[in-house]
Motif scaffolding. Structure first.
Motif, PDB file in Angstrom:
ATOM      1  N   SER A  51      -4.535 -24.855 -36.006  1.00  0.00           N
ATOM      2  CA  SER A  51      -4.541 -25.967 -35.051  1.00  0.00           C
ATOM      3  C   SER A  51      -3.129 -26.441 -34.728  1.00  0.00           C
ATOM      4  O   SER A  51      -2.896 -26.986 -33.658  1.00  0.00           O
ATOM      5  N   ASP A  52      -2.198 -26.218 -35.622  1.00  0.00           N
ATOM      6  CA  ASP A  52      -0.835 -26.702 -35.395  1.00  0.00           C
ATOM      7  C   ASP A  52       0.084 -25.646 -34.770  1.00  0.00           C
ATOM      8  O   ASP A  52       1.264 -25.879 -34.578  1.00  0.00           O
ATOM      9  N   ARG A  53      -0.465 -24.496 -34.446  1.00  0.00           N
ATOM     10  CA  ARG A  53       0.318 -23.423 -33.856  1.00  0.00           C
ATOM     11  C   ARG A  53      -0.464 -22.799 -32.703  1.00  0.00           C
ATOM     12  O   ARG A  53      -1.619 -22.429 -32.858  1.00  0.00           O
ATOM     13  N   VAL A  54       0.186 -22.679 -31.565  1.00  0.00           N
ATOM     14  CA  VAL A  54      -0.449 -22.109 -30.376  1.00  0.00           C
ATOM     15  C   VAL A  54      -0.438 -20.585 -30.458  1.00  0.00           C
ATOM     16  O   VAL A  54       0.542 -19.992 -30.902  1.00  0.00           O
ATOM     17  N   ASN A  89      -8.712 -25.338 -27.218  1.00  0.00           N
ATOM     18  CA  ASN A  89      -7.832 -25.903 -26.198  1.00  0.00           C
ATOM     19  C   ASN A  89      -7.152 -24.719 -25.527  1.00  0.00           C
ATOM     20  O   ASN A  89      -6.644 -23.823 -26.211  1.00  0.00           O
ATOM     21  N   ALA A  90      -7.147 -24.701 -24.186  1.00  0.00           N
ATOM     22  CA  ALA A  90      -6.627 -23.536 -23.471  1.00  0.00           C
ATOM     23  C   ALA A  90      -5.708 -23.952 -22.330  1.00  0.00           C
ATOM     24  O   ALA A  90      -5.896 -25.006 -21.716  1.00  0.00           O
ATOM     25  N   TRP A  91      -4.710 -23.089 -22.072  1.00  0.00           N
ATOM     26  CA  TRP A  91      -3.782 -23.266 -20.971  1.00  0.00           C
ATOM     27  C   TRP A  91      -3.563 -21.925 -20.296  1.00  0.00           C
ATOM     28  O   TRP A  91      -3.612 -20.879 -20.943  1.00  0.00           O
ATOM     29  N   LEU A  92      -3.308 -21.964 -19.008  1.00  0.00           N
ATOM     30  CA  LEU A  92      -2.868 -20.784 -18.272  1.00  0.00           C
ATOM     31  C   LEU A  92      -1.414 -21.041 -17.903  1.00  0.00           C
ATOM     32  O   LEU A  92      -1.093 -22.087 -17.333  1.00  0.00           O
ATOM     33  N   CYS A  93      -0.551 -20.092 -18.254  1.00  0.00           N
ATOM     34  CA  CYS A  93       0.887 -20.325 -18.094  1.00  0.00           C
ATOM     35  C   CYS A  93       1.549 -19.314 -17.170  1.00  0.00           C
ATOM     36  O   CYS A  93       1.221 -18.124 -17.174  1.00  0.00           O
ATOM     37  N   HIS A  94       2.481 -19.816 -16.410  1.00  0.00           N
ATOM     38  CA  HIS A  94       3.420 -19.077 -15.571  1.00  0.00           C
ATOM     39  C   HIS A  94       4.782 -19.382 -16.216  1.00  0.00           C
ATOM     40  O   HIS A  94       4.912 -20.417 -16.870  1.00  0.00           O
ATOM     41  N   PRO A  95       5.785 -18.548 -16.078  1.00  0.00           N
ATOM     42  CA  PRO A  95       7.069 -18.862 -16.716  1.00  0.00           C
ATOM     43  C   PRO A  95       7.631 -20.248 -16.357  1.00  0.00           C
ATOM     44  O   PRO A  95       8.399 -20.819 -17.122  1.00  0.00           O
ATOM     45  N   LEU A 126      -6.521 -24.520 -31.724  1.00  0.00           N
ATOM     46  CA  LEU A 126      -7.728 -25.103 -32.315  1.00  0.00           C
ATOM     47  C   LEU A 126      -7.551 -26.606 -32.473  1.00  0.00           C
ATOM     48  O   LEU A 126      -6.432 -27.119 -32.472  1.00  0.00           O
ATOM     49  N   THR A 127      -8.661 -27.288 -32.638  1.00  0.00           N
ATOM     50  CA  THR A 127      -8.579 -28.695 -33.013  1.00  0.00           C
ATOM     51  C   THR A 127      -8.433 -28.748 -34.534  1.00  0.00           C
ATOM     52  O   THR A 127      -8.848 -27.812 -35.239  1.00  0.00           O
ATOM     53  N   PRO A 128      -7.835 -29.799 -35.101  1.00  0.00           N
ATOM     54  CA  PRO A 128      -7.657 -29.876 -36.560  1.00  0.00           C
ATOM     55  C   PRO A 128      -8.990 -29.682 -37.304  1.00  0.00           C
ATOM     56  O   PRO A 128     -10.014 -30.236 -36.926  1.00  0.00           O
ATOM     57  N   GLY A 129      -8.942 -28.845 -38.339  1.00  0.00           N
ATOM     58  CA  GLY A 129     -10.126 -28.582 -39.157  1.00  0.00           C
ATOM     59  C   GLY A 129     -11.048 -27.503 -38.617  1.00  0.00           C
ATOM     60  O   GLY A 129     -12.005 -27.108 -39.279  1.00  0.00           O
TER      61      GLY A 129
END
Length: 145
Positions: A51-54, A89-95, A126-129
């Motif tokens: 949860s603390d690392r993407v 938790n999700a993101w779509l990223c461009h530079p 992730l969410t914590p836990g």
């Protein structure tokens, strides 16, 4: 009579030059803009374990057959699959920017105007836990112009 003939030729030359310059300018303007199109790509699944690392996907890049050139993004459609009882938790990223994703599939114009040939990638956390999950079916379809 001869004087009128010279004036006629001068006017004809001016008109011819004006038309030629206009045609060249139109040709240059149309060659600068890329033709509209789209590309699609899938990348392998991602194990999201903390949860603390993407966790990031592999880069999502345009296939070599896509003639993207200097085109910019118009709309992006995305899709991914997470286990039903384990939302991520999700993101779509461009530079240049990341956007949060509020569902496992959808479309966005939030990245419109950015370079269409730049690699995209998904980021998950992730969410914590929460127990580790595998996110799969990662796909993006990029419409560009």
């Amino acid at each position: 009579m001869q004087r009128q003939s010279r004036q006629g030729r001068s006017i004809l030359k001016v008109v011819t030059v004006s038309i030629t310059v206009s045609l060249i300018a139109m040709g240059l303007a149309s060659s600068v803009q890329a033709a509209p199109g789209s590309w699609s790509s899938q990348v392998p699944s991602v194990m999201v374990a903390m949860s603390d690392r993407v966790s990031s996907s592999q880069p999502i890049v345009a296939p070599s057959a896509a003639q993207v050139g200097n085109a910019v993004i118009d709309r992006i459609q995305w899709r991914y699959e997470a286990p039903p009882a384990s939302p991520v938790n999700a993101w779509l990223c461009h530079p240049e920017q990341c956007i949060p994703l509020n569902s496992m599939r959808g479309s966005t114009m939030a990245l419109a105007g950015k370079h269409a040939d730049a690699p995209l990638y998904f980021r998950f956390a992730l969410t914590p836990g929460q127990r580790p999950v595998r996110v799969q079916g990662l796909q993006a379809i990029v419409n560009y112009q």
